[in-house]
Design an enzyme around this catalytic site. Structure first.
Site, short mmCIF file in Angstrom:
data_model
loop_
_atom_site.label_atom_id
_atom_site.label_comp_id
_atom_site.label_asym_id
_atom_site.label_seq_id
_atom_site.Cartn_x
_atom_site.Cartn_y
_atom_site.Cartn_z
N HIS A 194 0.84 -1.19 0.00
CA HIS A 194 0.00 0.00 0.00
C HIS A 194 0.88 1.25 0.00
O HIS A 194 1.25 1.75 1.06
CB HIS A 194 -0.91 0.01 1.23
N HIS B 90 -26.61 -15.91 26.42
CA HIS B 90 -25.55 -15.65 27.39
C HIS B 90 -24.80 -16.92 27.82
O HIS B 90 -23.95 -16.86 28.70
CB HIS B 90 -26.13 -14.97 28.64
N GLU C 189 -16.43 -4.26 25.48
CA GLU C 189 -15.53 -5.42 25.54
C GLU C 189 -14.41 -5.36 24.50
O GLU C 189 -13.27 -5.70 24.80
CB GLU C 189 -16.34 -6.71 25.35
N HIS D 210 -4.01 3.09 -3.54
CA HIS D 210 -4.23 2.65 -2.16
C HIS D 210 -3.53 1.33 -1.86
O HIS D 210 -2.73 1.25 -0.93
CB HIS D 210 -5.74 2.50 -1.88
#
Length: 660
Positions: free
Chosen positions: A29, A471, A409, A260
């Site tokens: 890149h 959960h 998280e 890019h």
């Protein structure tokens, strides 16, 4: 003072080294290094505090290239400023097998690479962790030993990834004013213009989370310099939106997605050399420019020596503690403290959830290790990660040792990596095991880098109960065990929990996870053993002569295995139990030990309230598995274990059927 002409030529050295390396590799890149070269040149030649001859100087500024695909930017800078382990030959080997110059920067491959940045946004969150560590250690040891900045360069992709918002919101809340984020605002992604997929007002976004924001022309060195100086005076983290042209200098491809992620091609490189008046051949830096860059690399030598003088003048105990912690060494009394705790609980083995056993072990550990930095993703009462020594860190008071990460998280796990990479602290955090779905990319990177971070993962099975299948982790233990260089512990009782914590702390070059129960468990280790038996990964808990049945289990299922073995032995069927707290450590034991532990009983059964994957290592493909074969359900934990057939009776029935 660097003249504009000299600045341009120094920046062009980055551009041409980058495009030449990408061209030689036929992969990479070039656009970002070419576009961000001016920002990098101003930062490294005027402001960044670093010394290539002392790359681990504890008070250096940290620079993180979050947009890791532009890796030739950092490789060029490391070579130009004089890092001895980044030679021109290394640049020529860009993206080749075994080279230091990997496609994305990898921590540990070469000095000056502060973190591994591949997945976009990770670097931003890592940098937030580094800034937290600097602030915390400055509070503890004083600004004479810790007083540096963390600079980050990101692209549009980093800002689109959701982790970026978790990270910047926390940084703004904590007022991490020594954190400076440059945005390479070039309006291009791989697919084309950013407008194809995004129209976010990034300035407004950062202002909304309490950052100082500045817009600059990313090709105007004086505007860039003024922004950095303003950032250094801010009482908040600073976001510098640097408007740049991707592939700056390439006459036909600059400003387009064509530059890019692809080499420019020989024709375009030749045209760029003419456009930027760069006569040097590929991988050649004019002597005067290399001299200017090497001078930039020496700019902070005096500051580093002054810092060393301050460290030497620091009173002995404080200096010793600072040095020990940045060396990553543990206090000598840790083993004695854990051993004393094991003796204590052996006298009256507790029936507790392993999340509570973890809290009890941490009470001992945190009283012995001042460098632990605890936390939780808004689940402190559930994770049991805060002990009596831990006052909460707040935006105005960093004297505490406990981070409230909020419901973040992914950002938490990545910031923990940054804390560990910074040095001086050992981060651990708490969350529900199910949410490792959010943490996993950061846990994987911690394992890839080989750093000491510890994840307390409670509510580890259908034992979660009434919260239901959303959960209840089913496949998560297998998924985490699949990550190379990660230690996953699933202790069965208070003694094993303490031993697993001891092992996690001693692992300087591996992250760890502790899978812990919500529900209470009967103690399995009923007598004191000086040896850390969990260190072998698996060990015989209940012996039997001429065993017909071997039962292997981890965590909450060990007590079921012990009961099943007792029932089988009562029926005249010799049965033994092997506790398996850590697959990874067991796999590292000598072959003779592994064979002895697995044994030669004709019937082998494994029990774990999770999927079978991985257990065939112990029981073979023809062994029986007592565990989960579907998602969980909502209901009281005891009812769920019975409903899904994870019981001592089921183990006994499986053994009898096999022996019939």
């Amino acid at each position: 003072m660097i003249s504009r002409k000299q600045h341009d030529r120094m920046a062009n050295a980055i551009r041409f080294l980058s495009m030449d390396a990408v061209e030689k590799a036929n992969s990479g890149h070039p656009g970002l290094p070419m576009g961000a070269a001016d920002v990098a040149t101003v930062l490294f030649s005027r402001y960044l505090k670093f010394d290539p001859k002392a790359p681990l100087w504890a008070d250096r500024d940290r620079f993180v290239l979050s947009a890791g695909h532009g890796s030739m930017l950092i490789y060029s800078l490391l070579h130009l400023t004089g890092y001895e382990d980044m030679t021109m030959e290394d640049l020529k080997l860009f993206r080749q097998l075994g080279s230091k110059t990997a496609g994305h920067p990898e921590y540990g491959h070469a000095s000056g690479i502060e973190t591994t940045t591949g997945p976009l946004g990770q670097g931003i969150a890592n940098a937030v962790g580094m800034a937290i560590a600097e602030r915390k250690l400055a509070e503890e040891f004083g600004s004479e030993l810790q007083n540096h900045y963390t600079y980050v360069l990101c692209g549009d992709g980093c800002l689109m990834e959701g982790i970026s918002h978790e990270a910047i919101a926390l940084a703004g809340h904590l007022k991490l004013n020594k954190l400076v984020l440059f945005w390479d605002d070039n309006n291009i992604t791989i697919d084309g213009a950013v407008s194809l997929s995004d129209s976010t007002d990034q300035i407004a976004r950062f202002q909304a989370v309490h950052w100082n924001t500045i817009r600059v022309d990313g090709h105007n060195p004086e505007e860039i310099a003024a922004a950095i100086e303003a950032a250094q005076k801010s009482d908040r983290p600073t976001f510098i939106a640097a408007k740049t042209v991707i592939g700056f200098g390439a006459p036909n491809k600059a400003g387009t997605h064509k530059v890019h992620g692809s080499p420019l091609g020989a024709e375009e490189i030749a045209a760029t050399r003419r456009a930027l008046d760069w006569e040097a051949e590929a991988f050649t830096v004019p002597a005067d420019i290399l001299e200017a860059w090497r001078a930039a690399g020496k700019r902070s030598v005096g500051a580093r020596r002054e810092w060393e003088g301050r460290l030497d003048a620091t009173e002995t105990a404080k200096k010793s503690e600072f040095t020990r912690r940045f060396a990553g060494e543990l206090p000598e009394n840790l083993d004695a403290a854990v051993d004393a705790y094991k003796k204590k609980i052996a006298d009256a083995p507790p029936t507790v959830a392993t999340r509570k056993a973890s809290e009890d072990a941490l009470e001992v550990i945190n009283g012995t290790l001042p460098e632990t930095l605890g936390g939780s993703a808004d689940l402190t009462p559930s994770n049991n990660t805060k002990t009596s020594q831990m006052k909460s860190i707040t935006p105005t008071d960093f004297s505490g040792r406990y981070m409230h990460w909020g419901i973040r998280e992914h950002g938490m796990a990545a910031a923990m990596n940054g804390i560990a990479l910074h040095g001086g602290l050992i981060p651990y955090s708490g969350g529900f095991m199910i949410f490792t779905d959010y943490c996993r990319p950061s846990i994987r990177l911690a394992a890839l880098m080989g750093i000491r971070v510890i994840h307390v993962l409670t509510h580890d099975s259908i034992g979660v109960g009434e919260d239901g299948p959303t959960h209840e982790p089913i496949e998560h233990m297998a998924a985490l065990r699949a990550i190379p260089n990660l230690l996953m512990f699933r202790p069965a009782d208070a003694v094993e929990t303490a031993e697993c914590w001891q092992l996690a702390l001693k692992e300087r070059h591996r992250p760890s996870g502790l899978a812990l129960t919500r529900q209470n468990l009967a103690p399995s280790r009923l007598k004191y053993e000086a040896e850390n038996l969990c260190a072998k990964g698996a060990y015989e808990l209940v012996a039997a002569d001429n065993a017909k049945v071997s039962i292997f289990a981890s965590g909450s299922e060990v007590e079921l295995a012990v009961k099943a073995a007792a029932d089988l032995n009562g029926k005249g069927i010799a049965a033994r139990v092997v506790s398996v707290p850590c697959f990874e450590l067991f796999a590292e034991q000598p072959e003779a030990y592994r064979k002895a532990v697995i044994g030669n009983a004709p019937v082998k059964i494994a029990a774990e309230a999770a999927v079978r994957q991985g257990w065939d290592y112990f029981i073979g493909s023809d062994g029986d598995f007592i565990g989960m074969h579907s998602f969980g359900a909502s209901g009281p934990a005891k009812d769920l274990f019975k409903h899904f057939g994870i019981t001592a009776e089921a183990i006994v029935a499986a053994a009898e059927k096999k022996l019939a």
